[in-house]
Enzyme design. Structure first.
Site, PDB file in Angstrom:
ATOM      1  N   ALA A  55       0.325  55.946 -30.233  1.00 48.15           N
ATOM      2  CA  ALA A  55       1.257  56.756 -30.360  1.00 48.15           C
ATOM      3  C   ALA A  55       2.106  56.986 -28.554  1.00 48.15           C
ATOM      4  O   ALA A  55       2.457  57.960 -28.615  1.00 48.15           O
ATOM      5  CB  ALA A  55       0.966  58.334 -30.848  1.00 48.15           C
ATOM      6  N   SER A  56       1.731  56.198 -28.220  1.00 42.42           N
ATOM      7  CA  SER A  56       1.781  56.312 -26.656  1.00 42.42           C
ATOM      8  C   SER A  56       3.343  55.600 -26.458  1.00 42.42           C
ATOM      9  O   SER A  56       2.928  56.176 -24.697  1.00 42.42           O
ATOM     10  CB  SER A  56       0.503  55.932 -25.682  1.00 42.42           C
ATOM     11  OG  SER A  56       0.317  54.967 -26.024  1.00 42.42           O
ATOM     12  N   GLY A  58       7.462  53.920 -27.770  1.00 43.25           N
ATOM     13  CA  GLY A  58       8.106  53.102 -28.464  1.00 43.25           C
ATOM     14  C   GLY A  58       7.954  53.773 -29.377  1.00 43.25           C
ATOM     15  O   GLY A  58       8.106  55.353 -29.205  1.00 43.25           O
ATOM     16  N   SER A 188       7.163  44.240 -40.553  1.00 50.86           N
ATOM     17  CA  SER A 188       8.017  43.407 -39.624  1.00 50.86           C
ATOM     18  C   SER A 188       9.543  42.772 -40.231  1.00 50.86           C
ATOM     19  O   SER A 188       8.881  41.701 -41.171  1.00 50.86           O
ATOM     20  CB  SER A 188       8.124  43.118 -38.716  1.00 50.86           C
ATOM     21  OG  SER A 188       8.816  42.083 -37.802  1.00 50.86           O
ATOM     22  N   TYR A 210      -2.353  27.628 -34.553  1.00 52.27           N
ATOM     23  CA  TYR A 210      -1.894  28.815 -34.870  1.00 52.27           C
ATOM     24  C   TYR A 210      -0.732  28.923 -33.506  1.00 52.27           C
ATOM     25  O   TYR A 210      -0.822  27.791 -32.611  1.00 52.27           O
ATOM     26  CB  TYR A 210      -3.289  30.051 -33.043  1.00 52.27           C
ATOM     27  CG  TYR A 210      -2.721  30.958 -32.562  1.00 52.27           C
ATOM     28  CD1 TYR A 210      -2.562  32.408 -33.274  1.00 52.27           C
ATOM     29  CD2 TYR A 210      -2.159  31.394 -31.584  1.00 52.27           C
ATOM     30  CE1 TYR A 210      -1.929  33.315 -33.137  1.00 52.27           C
ATOM     31  CE2 TYR A 210      -1.667  32.436 -31.236  1.00 52.27           C
ATOM     32  CZ  TYR A 210      -1.948  32.862 -32.140  1.00 52.27           C
ATOM     33  OH  TYR A 210      -1.143  34.571 -31.208  1.00 52.27           O
TER      34      TYR A 210
END
Length: 340
Positions: A55-56, A58, A188, A210
């Site tokens: 929440a900090s 974007g 997304s 990966y």
């Protein structure tokens, strides 16, 4: 077999999901361009409590602001406490009556997740909404503090543990208040670009198999599968809690800050072709507060309307396998009695 292998193809992936500038309203009455304030206009969230992870900055900070604007008591769960406090100050300056608290949470650390949950439960607060928003992307292969590939650990596993630790409190709140609880997983549409098997259960920590986008896509697919399996379990229990996932849109944020070329393109072109934070937070806020989605669970949304994920994202056998796999990874932490 991997879908994407290098930064060049990563740029191609961004082009593949370039924004359809669609301003036509869908069945909900909202569209791609709707803002979080617009989709929650006239809705009173007084008496509700929500946790918002990431929440900090974007869309997490915008989600927190709009929920607070609608009267919701917002718990900002953040890794960077200084940044979180700055966001809180800005919200309270704009909305003097806002109820906002900031608590520390590092989703890449299962011990931190357990500590956060224990601290929240000891506060005595109710919990109506859990917004699993935080995420990292574009990270070269590295392991979390728990020796799990970092994107999978942060984007999926941390939220999986957090949800399980807080679920009893959400059930209690739903029963006592007779108000539907809501769990929202921010996924997304890049979940479409993952590995051929969807989740590489036997190669989660394998650096050779990966790739940056594949790892991110895997974690975003996991967000959808998690919400779907959680829905099945909640329905079996007869609990009035919903769980849905969403694609917020392509947004100008710092999520690809670890990939300089991609981050530069996003920063330069984003203001022309991507959503802003106000639009990017809209589907999250819609699912958190709007009466249109009461009783709707196990669905995937985009631009404030129902959307269709991949067939793999709807595979309930895969969702169950992911649940069991995740449970095995977090089982030591499924108690809030030990917070060290």
């Amino acid at each position: 077999m991997e879908i994407l292998h290098n930064t060049t193809q990563t740029i191609g992936a961004i082009n593949l999901v370039s924004v359809p500038l669609n301003y036509v309203k869908g069945p909900s009455g909202f569209s791609y361009s709707s803002t979080a304030e617009e989709v929650t206009h006239g809705i009173d969230g007084s008496g509700l409590t929500a946790i918002v992870t990431g929440a900090s900055s974007g869309i997490g900070s915008e989600t927190s602001r709009v929920l607070a604007l609608r009267g919701v008591h917002v718990i900002m769960a953040v890794k960077n406490m200084a940044a979180g406090k700055d966001v809180k100050e800005a919200i309270v300056k704009e909305i003097p009556a806002a109820k906002v608290d900031v608590m520390e949470l590092d989703l890449s650390s299962l011990a931190s997740v357990r500590k956060f949950a224990a601290n929240f439960l000891s506060s005595g607060l109710s919990l109506n909404m859990l917004i699993n928003n935080a995420g990292v992307g574009g990270i070269p292969f590295m392991l979390s503090k728990d020796n799990i590939e970092l994107q999978f650990a942060t984007n999926h596993l941390g939220h999986f543990l957090l949800t399980n630790l807080l679920l009893d409190k959400m059930k209690e709140t739903a029963r006592t208040t007779k108000r539907e609880g809501r769990i929202v997983n921010v996924s997304s549409r890049l979940h479409r670009l993952g590995y051929s098997k969807g989740i590489q259960f036997d190669k989660i920590n394998d650096p050779k198999s990966y790739n940056i986008i594949g790892g991110y896509s895997q974690s975003k697919l996991a967000n959808i599968l998690h919400a779907n399996e959680l829905t099945r379990r909640l329905k079996e229990d007869g609990v009035e809690i919903t769980a849905n996932s969403l694609h917020p849109g392509e947004i100008t944020t710092n999520i690809f800050r670890h990939m300089r070329v991609v981050d530069g393109l996003v920063s330069t072109l984003g203001k022309f072709i991507f959503k802003n934070a106000q639009q990017g937070a809209s589907t999250t806020c819609y699912l958190a507060l709007h009466p249109q989605v009461k009783g709707v669970s196990g669905e995937y949304f985009q631009d404030n309307n129902l959307a269709t994920p991949t067939a793999m994202a709807k595979d309930m056998d895969l969702a169950k396998k992911l649940w069991d796999f995740s449970m095995d990874l977090v089982k030591y932490h499924l108690t809030c009695t030990n917070t060290t």
